[in-house]
Design an enzyme around this catalytic site. Structure first.
Site, PDB file in Angstrom:
ATOM      1  N   ARG A   1       6.108  33.859  53.769  1.00  9.05           N
ATOM      2  CA  ARG A   1       4.933  32.987  53.959  1.00  9.05           C
ATOM      3  C   ARG A   1       5.365  31.556  54.281  1.00  9.05           C
ATOM      4  O   ARG A   1       4.711  30.871  55.060  1.00  9.05           O
ATOM      5  CB  ARG A   1       4.050  33.011  52.710  1.00  9.05           C
ATOM      6  CG  ARG A   1       3.293  34.333  52.556  1.00  9.05           C
ATOM      7  CD  ARG A   1       2.810  34.542  51.132  1.00  9.05           C
ATOM      8  NE  ARG A   1       1.790  33.592  50.738  1.00  9.05           N
ATOM      9  CZ  ARG A   1       1.520  33.273  49.477  1.00  9.05           C
ATOM     10  NH1 ARG A   1       2.200  33.812  48.487  1.00  9.05           N
ATOM     11  NH2 ARG A   1       0.573  32.417  49.198  1.00  9.05           N
TER      12      ARG A   1
ATOM     13  N   ARG B   1       3.387  31.900  39.490  1.00 14.16           N
ATOM     14  CA  ARG B   1       1.934  31.705  39.461  1.00 14.16           C
ATOM     15  C   ARG B   1       1.191  32.926  38.926  1.00 14.16           C
ATOM     16  O   ARG B   1       1.546  34.061  39.222  1.00 14.16           O
ATOM     17  CB  ARG B   1       1.453  31.405  40.882  1.00 14.16           C
ATOM     18  CG  ARG B   1      -0.037  31.283  41.018  1.00 14.16           C
ATOM     19  CD  ARG B   1      -0.420  30.541  42.263  1.00 14.16           C
ATOM     20  NE  ARG B   1      -0.277  31.343  43.470  1.00 14.16           N
ATOM     21  CZ  ARG B   1      -0.674  30.911  44.668  1.00 14.16           C
ATOM     22  NH1 ARG B   1      -1.211  29.715  44.812  1.00 14.16           N
ATOM     23  NH2 ARG B   1      -0.520  31.685  45.722  1.00 14.16           N
TER      24      ARG B   1
ATOM     25  N   ARG C   1      -0.641  37.614  42.222  1.00 15.87           N
ATOM     26  CA  ARG C   1      -1.012  38.029  43.572  1.00 15.87           C
ATOM     27  C   ARG C   1       0.117  38.838  44.187  1.00 15.87           C
ATOM     28  O   ARG C   1       1.278  38.513  44.015  1.00 15.87           O
ATOM     29  CB  ARG C   1      -1.279  36.793  44.438  1.00 15.87           C
ATOM     30  CG  ARG C   1      -2.676  36.249  44.279  1.00 15.87           C
ATOM     31  CD  ARG C   1      -2.878  34.934  44.978  1.00 15.87           C
ATOM     32  NE  ARG C   1      -2.365  34.889  46.343  1.00 15.87           N
ATOM     33  CZ  ARG C   1      -2.576  33.860  47.180  1.00 15.87           C
ATOM     34  NH1 ARG C   1      -3.292  32.813  46.781  1.00 15.87           N
ATOM     35  NH2 ARG C   1      -2.084  33.868  48.394  1.00 15.87           N
TER      36      ARG C   1
ATOM     37  N   ARG D   1      -5.085  27.058  60.053  1.00 14.10           N
ATOM     38  CA  ARG D   1      -3.672  27.350  59.817  1.00 14.10           C
ATOM     39  C   ARG D   1      -2.894  27.521  61.112  1.00 14.10           C
ATOM     40  O   ARG D   1      -1.699  27.779  61.066  1.00 14.10           O
ATOM     41  CB  ARG D   1      -3.565  28.647  59.020  1.00 14.10           C
ATOM     42  CG  ARG D   1      -3.119  28.444  57.554  1.00 14.10           C
ATOM     43  CD  ARG D   1      -3.341  29.770  56.904  1.00 14.10           C
ATOM     44  NE  ARG D   1      -2.529  30.076  55.791  1.00 14.10           N
ATOM     45  CZ  ARG D   1      -2.992  30.143  54.532  1.00 14.10           C
ATOM     46  NH1 ARG D   1      -4.224  29.782  54.258  1.00 14.10           N
ATOM     47  NH2 ARG D   1      -2.212  30.549  53.575  1.00 14.10           N
TER      48      ARG D   1
ATOM     49  N   LYS E   1      -3.295  23.018  46.887  1.00 14.00           N
ATOM     50  CA  LYS E   1      -4.565  22.776  47.583  1.00 14.00           C
ATOM     51  C   LYS E   1      -5.728  23.376  46.817  1.00 14.00           C
ATOM     52  O   LYS E   1      -6.742  22.718  46.595  1.00 14.00           O
ATOM     53  CB  LYS E   1      -4.540  23.383  48.998  1.00 14.00           C
ATOM     54  CG  LYS E   1      -3.399  22.910  49.867  1.00 14.00           C
ATOM     55  CD  LYS E   1      -3.456  23.517  51.271  1.00 14.00           C
ATOM     56  CE  LYS E   1      -3.320  25.029  51.346  1.00 14.00           C
ATOM     57  NZ  LYS E   1      -1.996  25.548  50.929  1.00 14.00           N
TER      58      LYS E   1
HETATM   59  P1  AMP Z   1      -3.946  31.715  50.704  1.00 13.51           P
HETATM   60  O1  AMP Z   1      -4.774  32.177  49.558  1.00 13.51           O
HETATM   61  O2  AMP Z   1      -4.524  30.502  51.384  1.00 13.51           O
HETATM   62  O3  AMP Z   1      -2.494  31.531  50.346  1.00 13.51           O
HETATM   63  O4  AMP Z   1      -3.990  32.896  51.788  1.00 13.51           O
HETATM   64  C1  AMP Z   1      -3.504  34.177  51.507  1.00 13.51           C
HETATM   65  C2  AMP Z   1      -3.335  34.984  52.784  1.00 13.51           C
HETATM   66  O5  AMP Z   1      -4.606  35.115  53.422  1.00 13.51           O
HETATM   67  C3  AMP Z   1      -2.426  34.359  53.831  1.00 13.51           C
HETATM   68  O6  AMP Z   1      -1.060  34.634  53.606  1.00 13.51           O
HETATM   69  C4  AMP Z   1      -2.967  35.008  55.108  1.00 13.51           C
HETATM   70  O7  AMP Z   1      -2.539  36.350  55.210  1.00 13.51           O
HETATM   71  C5  AMP Z   1      -4.462  35.041  54.829  1.00 13.51           C
HETATM   72  N1  AMP Z   1      -5.134  33.795  55.297  1.00 13.51           N
HETATM   73  C6  AMP Z   1      -5.769  32.870  54.538  1.00 13.51           C
HETATM   74  N2  AMP Z   1      -6.266  31.882  55.286  1.00 13.51           N
HETATM   75  C7  AMP Z   1      -5.919  32.174  56.569  1.00 13.51           C
HETATM   76  C8  AMP Z   1      -6.127  31.538  57.828  1.00 13.51           C
HETATM   77  N3  AMP Z   1      -6.768  30.364  57.924  1.00 13.51           N
HETATM   78  N4  AMP Z   1      -5.615  32.149  58.924  1.00 13.51           N
HETATM   79  C9  AMP Z   1      -4.964  33.317  58.863  1.00 13.51           C
HETATM   80  N5  AMP Z   1      -4.730  33.965  57.717  1.00 13.51           N
HETATM   81  C10 AMP Z   1      -5.202  33.405  56.575  1.00 13.51           C
END
Ligand code: AMP
Length: 217
Positions: free
Chosen positions: A171, A127, A160, A88, A13
């Site tokens: 996750r 990654r 990360r 989410r 994404k």
């Molecule tokens: P991402 O970079 O989108 O993989 O997000 C990394 C982490 O940020 C996730 O595992 C959550 O802990 C938090 N996070 C990101 N977006 C959301 C969201 N919309 N709702 C809740 N937690 C989020």
């Protein structure tokens, strides 16, 4: 163009959103990037969020919805936006629906990236991400030209904390339980378009363009 990208972690994404937001001239609103920035700046929001992010859990809905409301009320979002990693949960989707109704800017399309679980695991554990511009590389299948350095901006690449194998598995479970129900929610509203998320990046980009173009129809 008011679009959201939906899919499991590692579906691509962010990679597609960074390019397409530029192409479409709309802000790329990535909640994960916003939370990581807040965490490295050490703000109260960032400190609260980091505890959840490090374990791979979701940050509470009310925190996220407040952050998104503040972001989408900014003037640059009047011409549209590309949401990446939000919503989410069903509660977030409901919060977004109310917010956008207030703003008179309903969401037009939700693009779902379909990728198999073994491929997600392979992508996430290999990654590496640029600290400066967030561009993603893969140690084996998309390595940078010089090790540890971003091809795009020369920034430092890092892994990360939540891309370790144990956290990645967690996750993916969180995605299946809390986020996947959104597929039916948006399908029921006639907003969901699926694209195959495996294959060459350019081919996927073409499919996403086609899927989102429906947003303008
Ligand atoms: P991402 O970079 O989108 O993989 O997000 C990394 C982490 O940020 C996730 O595992 C959550 O802990 C938090 N996070 C990101 N977006 C959301 C969201 N919309 N709702 C809740 N937690 C989020």
């Amino acid at each position: 163009m008011r679009v959201a990208f939906l899919g499991p972690p590692g579906a691509g994404k962010g990679t597609q959103a960074r390019e397409l937001a530029r192409e479409w001239g709309v802000p790329h609103v990535a909640t994960g990037d916003m939370l990581r920035e807040a965490a490295s700046a050490g703000t109260p929001l960032g400190r609260e969020a980091k505890a959840y992010m490090d374990t791979g859990a979701l940050v509470p809905d009310d925190v996220i919805i407040r952050m998104i409301a503040e972001r989408l009320r900014r003037p640059d979002a009047r011409k549209g936006f590309l949401l990446d990693g939000f919503p989410r949960t069903i509660a977030q989707a409901e919060g977004l629906e109310r917010l956008l109704e207030d703003l008179g800017q309903p969401l037009e399309r939700v693009v779902y990236f379909e990728v198999s679980e073994p491929e997600l695991l392979r992508r996430l554990t290999g990654r590496r991400v640029c600290r400066a511009c967030q561009t993603a590389f893969h140690m084996v299948s998309a390595p940078p030209r010089s090790p540890g350095v971003c091809d795009r901006c020369g920034g430092e690449l890092y892994q990360r904390e939540d891309d370790s194998e144990a956290t990645v598995r967690h996750r993916l479970g969180v995605y299946a339980r809390q986020t996947a129900p959104l597929l039916d929610w948006y399908r029921g509203r006639g907003m969901l378009v699926s694209v195959p998320g495996e294959g060459p990046i350019e081919t996927i980009r073409g499919a996403v363009r086609g899927a989102a173009a429906g947003a303008r129809a």
